[in-house]
Motif scaffolding. Structure first.
Motif, PDB file in Angstrom:
ATOM      1  N   GLY A  21       0.809  -1.225   0.000  1.00 18.13           N
ATOM      2  CA  GLY A  21       0.000   0.000   0.000  1.00 18.13           C
ATOM      3  C   GLY A  21       0.836   1.266   0.000  1.00 18.13           C
ATOM      4  N   LYS A  22       2.117   1.126  -0.320  1.00 13.14           N
ATOM      5  CA  LYS A  22       3.014   2.295  -0.246  1.00 13.14           C
ATOM      6  C   LYS A  22       2.556   3.442  -1.141  1.00 13.14           C
ATOM      7  N   SER A  23       2.259   3.132  -2.420  1.00 12.99           N
ATOM      8  CA  SER A  23       1.962   4.231  -3.354  1.00 12.99           C
ATOM      9  C   SER A  23       0.701   4.975  -2.956  1.00 12.99           C
ATOM     10  N   THR A  40      10.057   6.206  -6.284  1.00 11.96           N
ATOM     11  CA  THR A  40      11.390   5.865  -6.815  1.00 11.96           C
ATOM     12  C   THR A  40      11.375   4.566  -7.613  1.00 11.96           C
ATOM     13  N   GLY A  41      10.348   3.722  -7.403  1.00 12.20           N
ATOM     14  CA  GLY A  41      10.223   2.500  -8.222  1.00 12.20           C
ATOM     15  C   GLY A  41      10.132   2.856  -9.702  1.00 12.20           C
ATOM     16  N   ALA A  42       9.574   4.036 -10.000  1.00 10.07           N
ATOM     17  CA  ALA A  42       9.422   4.467 -11.395  1.00 10.07           C
ATOM     18  C   ALA A  42      10.779   4.576 -12.086  1.00 10.07           C
ATOM     19  N   LEU A  43      11.815   4.949 -11.323  1.00 13.30           N
ATOM     20  CA  LEU A  43      13.152   5.074 -11.929  1.00 13.30           C
ATOM     21  C   LEU A  43      13.699   3.690 -12.307  1.00 13.30           C
ATOM     22  N   TYR A  44      13.491   2.705 -11.428  1.00  8.94           N
ATOM     23  CA  TYR A  44      13.939   1.330 -11.735  1.00  8.94           C
ATOM     24  C   TYR A  44      13.120   0.761 -12.894  1.00  8.94           C
ATOM     25  N   ARG A  45      11.830   1.080 -12.907  1.00 14.00           N
ATOM     26  CA  ARG A  45      10.979   0.630 -14.017  1.00 14.00           C
ATOM     27  C   ARG A  45      11.438   1.275 -15.325  1.00 14.00           C
ATOM     28  N   ALA A  46      11.862   2.544 -15.264  1.00 14.67           N
ATOM     29  CA  ALA A  46      12.318   3.235 -16.478  1.00 14.67           C
ATOM     30  C   ALA A  46      13.575   2.555 -17.030  1.00 14.67           C
ATOM     31  N   LEU A 103      11.239  -7.293 -14.658  1.00 16.66           N
ATOM     32  CA  LEU A 103      12.563  -6.840 -15.088  1.00 16.66           C
ATOM     33  C   LEU A 103      13.094  -5.720 -14.169  1.00 16.66           C
ATOM     34  N   ALA A 104      12.195  -4.902 -13.650  1.00 21.49           N
ATOM     35  CA  ALA A 104      12.618  -3.825 -12.733  1.00 21.49           C
ATOM     36  C   ALA A 104      13.253  -4.438 -11.489  1.00 21.49           C
ATOM     37  N   SER A 105      12.682  -5.528 -11.005  1.00 19.43           N
ATOM     38  CA  SER A 105      13.230  -6.175  -9.817  1.00 19.43           C
ATOM     39  C   SER A 105      14.619  -6.738 -10.122  1.00 19.43           C
ATOM     40  N   VAL A 107      16.783  -5.553 -12.532  1.00 18.46           N
ATOM     41  CA  VAL A 107      17.780  -4.476 -12.685  1.00 18.46           C
ATOM     42  C   VAL A 107      18.043  -3.781 -11.342  1.00 18.46           C
ATOM     43  N   ALA A 108      17.046  -3.808 -10.449  1.00 21.23           N
ATOM     44  CA  ALA A 108      17.223  -3.148  -9.143  1.00 21.23           C
ATOM     45  C   ALA A 108      18.239  -3.889  -8.268  1.00 21.23           C
ATOM     46  N   ALA A 109      18.551  -5.131  -8.622  1.00 20.26           N
ATOM     47  CA  ALA A 109      19.538  -5.884  -7.835  1.00 20.26           C
ATOM     48  C   ALA A 109      20.959  -5.577  -8.299  1.00 20.26           C
ATOM     49  N   VAL A 113      23.339  -0.111 -11.281  1.00 18.53           N
ATOM     50  CA  VAL A 113      22.065   0.577 -11.522  1.00 18.53           C
ATOM     51  C   VAL A 113      21.701   1.393 -10.265  1.00 18.53           C
ATOM     52  N   ARG A 114      21.832   0.771  -9.117  1.00 22.40           N
ATOM     53  CA  ARG A 114      21.478   1.466  -7.866  1.00 22.40           C
ATOM     54  C   ARG A 114      22.371   2.690  -7.662  1.00 22.40           C
ATOM     55  N   ASN A 115      23.682   2.514  -7.949  1.00 24.07           N
ATOM     56  CA  ASN A 115      24.603   3.644  -7.748  1.00 24.07           C
ATOM     57  C   ASN A 115      24.277   4.796  -8.687  1.00 24.07           C
ATOM     58  N   ALA A 132       8.750  10.227   0.038  1.00 23.33           N
ATOM     59  CA  ALA A 132       9.474   9.397  -0.927  1.00 23.33           C
ATOM     60  C   ALA A 132       9.218   7.929  -0.631  1.00 23.33           C
ATOM     61  N   GLU A 133       8.857   7.206  -1.691  1.00 22.53           N
ATOM     62  CA  GLU A 133       8.437   5.825  -1.525  1.00 22.53           C
ATOM     63  C   GLU A 133       9.363   4.884  -2.292  1.00 22.53           C
ATOM     64  N   GLY A 134       9.736   3.750  -1.677  1.00 22.44           N
ATOM     65  CA  GLY A 134      10.604   2.794  -2.380  1.00 22.44           C
ATOM     66  C   GLY A 134      10.936   1.587  -1.526  1.00 22.44           C
ATOM     67  N   ARG A 135      12.194   1.126  -1.636  1.00 19.97           N
ATOM     68  CA  ARG A 135      12.633  -0.043  -0.871  1.00 19.97           C
ATOM     69  C   ARG A 135      13.780   0.297   0.078  1.00 19.97           C
ATOM     70  N   ASP A 136      14.565   1.336  -0.292  1.00 20.08           N
ATOM     71  CA  ASP A 136      15.756   1.680   0.494  1.00 20.08           C
ATOM     72  C   ASP A 136      15.784   3.167   0.819  1.00 20.08           C
ATOM     73  N   ASN A 188      13.708 -11.522  -4.354  1.00 24.67           N
ATOM     74  CA  ASN A 188      14.756 -10.742  -5.029  1.00 24.67           C
ATOM     75  C   ASN A 188      15.109  -9.494  -4.238  1.00 24.67           C
ATOM     76  N   ASP A 189      14.071  -8.717  -3.884  1.00 22.77           N
ATOM     77  CA  ASP A 189      14.308  -7.417  -3.252  1.00 22.77           C
ATOM     78  C   ASP A 189      14.905  -7.562  -1.846  1.00 22.77           C
ATOM     79  N   ARG A 190      14.500  -8.639  -1.140  1.00 21.80           N
ATOM     80  CA  ARG A 190      14.985  -8.797   0.240  1.00 21.80           C
ATOM     81  C   ARG A 190      16.369  -9.426   0.298  1.00 21.80           C
TER      82      ARG A 190
HETATM   83  O1   DC Z   1       7.689   0.004  -6.142  1.00 18.77           O
HETATM   84  P1   DC Z   1       7.752  -0.640  -7.522  1.00 18.77           P
HETATM   85  O2   DC Z   1       7.013  -1.933  -7.586  1.00 18.77           O
HETATM   86  O3   DC Z   1       7.353   0.286  -8.627  1.00 18.77           O
HETATM   87  O4   DC Z   1       9.321  -0.964  -7.760  1.00 18.77           O
HETATM   88  C1   DC Z   1       9.779  -1.619  -8.903  1.00 18.77           C
HETATM   89  C2   DC Z   1      11.023  -2.427  -8.546  1.00 18.77           C
HETATM   90  O5   DC Z   1      12.104  -1.549  -8.222  1.00 18.77           O
HETATM   91  C3   DC Z   1      10.844  -3.363  -7.345  1.00 18.77           C
HETATM   92  O6   DC Z   1      11.135  -4.712  -7.679  1.00 18.77           O
HETATM   93  C4   DC Z   1      11.844  -2.923  -6.325  1.00 18.77           C
HETATM   94  C5   DC Z   1      12.713  -1.937  -7.017  1.00 18.77           C
HETATM   95  N1   DC Z   1      12.954  -0.756  -6.206  1.00 18.77           N
HETATM   96  C6   DC Z   1      14.092  -0.720  -5.465  1.00 18.77           C
HETATM   97  O7   DC Z   1      14.851  -1.696  -5.455  1.00 18.77           O
HETATM   98  N2   DC Z   1      14.392   0.381  -4.743  1.00 18.77           N
HETATM   99  C7   DC Z   1      13.551   1.428  -4.724  1.00 18.77           C
HETATM  100  N3   DC Z   1      13.862   2.497  -4.014  1.00 18.77           N
HETATM  101  C8   DC Z   1      12.336   1.390  -5.464  1.00 18.77           C
HETATM  102  C9   DC Z   1      12.059   0.272  -6.190  1.00 18.77           C
END
Ligand code: DC
Length: 228
Positions: A21-23, A40-46, A103-105, A107-109, A113-115, A132-136, A188-190
């Protein structure tokens, strides 16, 4: 140096797994506070979208680095929406498919890409007044955020939420497909080595499984200085 609170507003972060429910919550909280909302997920999706379009093998580090240095990825923050651009092309509407999510998940690993995305994200916080919403967000991108939340929900609730979204968007996925995709992305993300999904030590953890969006926002407001 001024803190965020002394500027235009606070810097608030919301991290958590897919479907927690983050977004929805981040948008509602931003609107309640009159703040900007950064997805910020939008950037990884891009980045995933460009990888898909160019056909680059994302395991090829050299090709990925060349790609990342040749494109401009940015978002524009408008009320309740994060509009996403590659160079000057808007791709906001093309980022929500199951294929791009997967694919976003991946590339996010990738650490490079993260840097590459780290300074791009950090620059949006300069003025404060942002959710700001994301994972990190709380652990890596904005470790000095004023208030950090980590939003959880159980797997069935997250599956139901994503299934309802898929039905509304006209995607032909079954509940089972969605549950598996969530489990795969979570793992993947964890488990990734760089900036894995986890609550910051100073994050407020909220389980949204049996709460409405309004209840989550009310709960969050109690933690926000000057707004409780
Ligand atoms: O929140 P989302 O589902 O749009 O994110 C897409 C992917 O990007 C998701 O697998 C996790 C990754 N992500 C990330 O690693 N770090 C973030 N700050 C945001 C998203």
């Amino acid at each position: 140096m001024k803190t965020f609170a002394q500027r235009r507003g606070l810097l608030i972060t919301i991290d958590g797994p897919a479907g927690a429910g983050k977004s929805t919550t981040a948008r509602a909280l931003a609107s309640r506070l009159g703040y900007a909302y950064l997805d910020t997920g939008a950037l990884y999706r891009a980045v995933a979208w460009v990888v898909r379009r160019t056909g680059i093998d994302c395991a090829d580090v050299g090709a990925m680095e060349a790609l990342l240095s040749s494109i401009d990825v940015h978002v524009s923050l408008e009320e309740g929406v994060t509009r996403t651009f590659i160079d000057n092309q808007e791709i906001t509407e093309q980022l929500r498919s199951p294929d791009i999510s997967r694919l976003a998940s991946t590339v996010a690993a990738l650490p490079h890409v993260r840097n590459r995305l780290l300074p791009i994200q950090a620059r949006y916080s300069r003025e404060g007044g942002i959710v700001a919403e994301g994972r990190d967000m709380g652990t890596r991108v904005f470790p000095d955020a004023d208030v950090k939340f980590f939003l959880e929900a159980d797997l069935e609730t997250r599956t139901t939420r994503r299934y309802q979204e898929a039905v509304r968007a006209g995607h032909a996925e079954t509940r089972r497909d969605i549950r598996l995709a969530i489990q795969e992305r979570d793992a993947n993300d964890r488990s990734r080595a760089t900036a894995p999904l986890k609550p910051a030590a100073d994050a407020v953890v909220i389980d949204s499984s049996s709460l409405t969006v309004d209840q989550v926002v009310e709960n969050m407001m109690e933690w926000i200085p000057g707004h409780s």
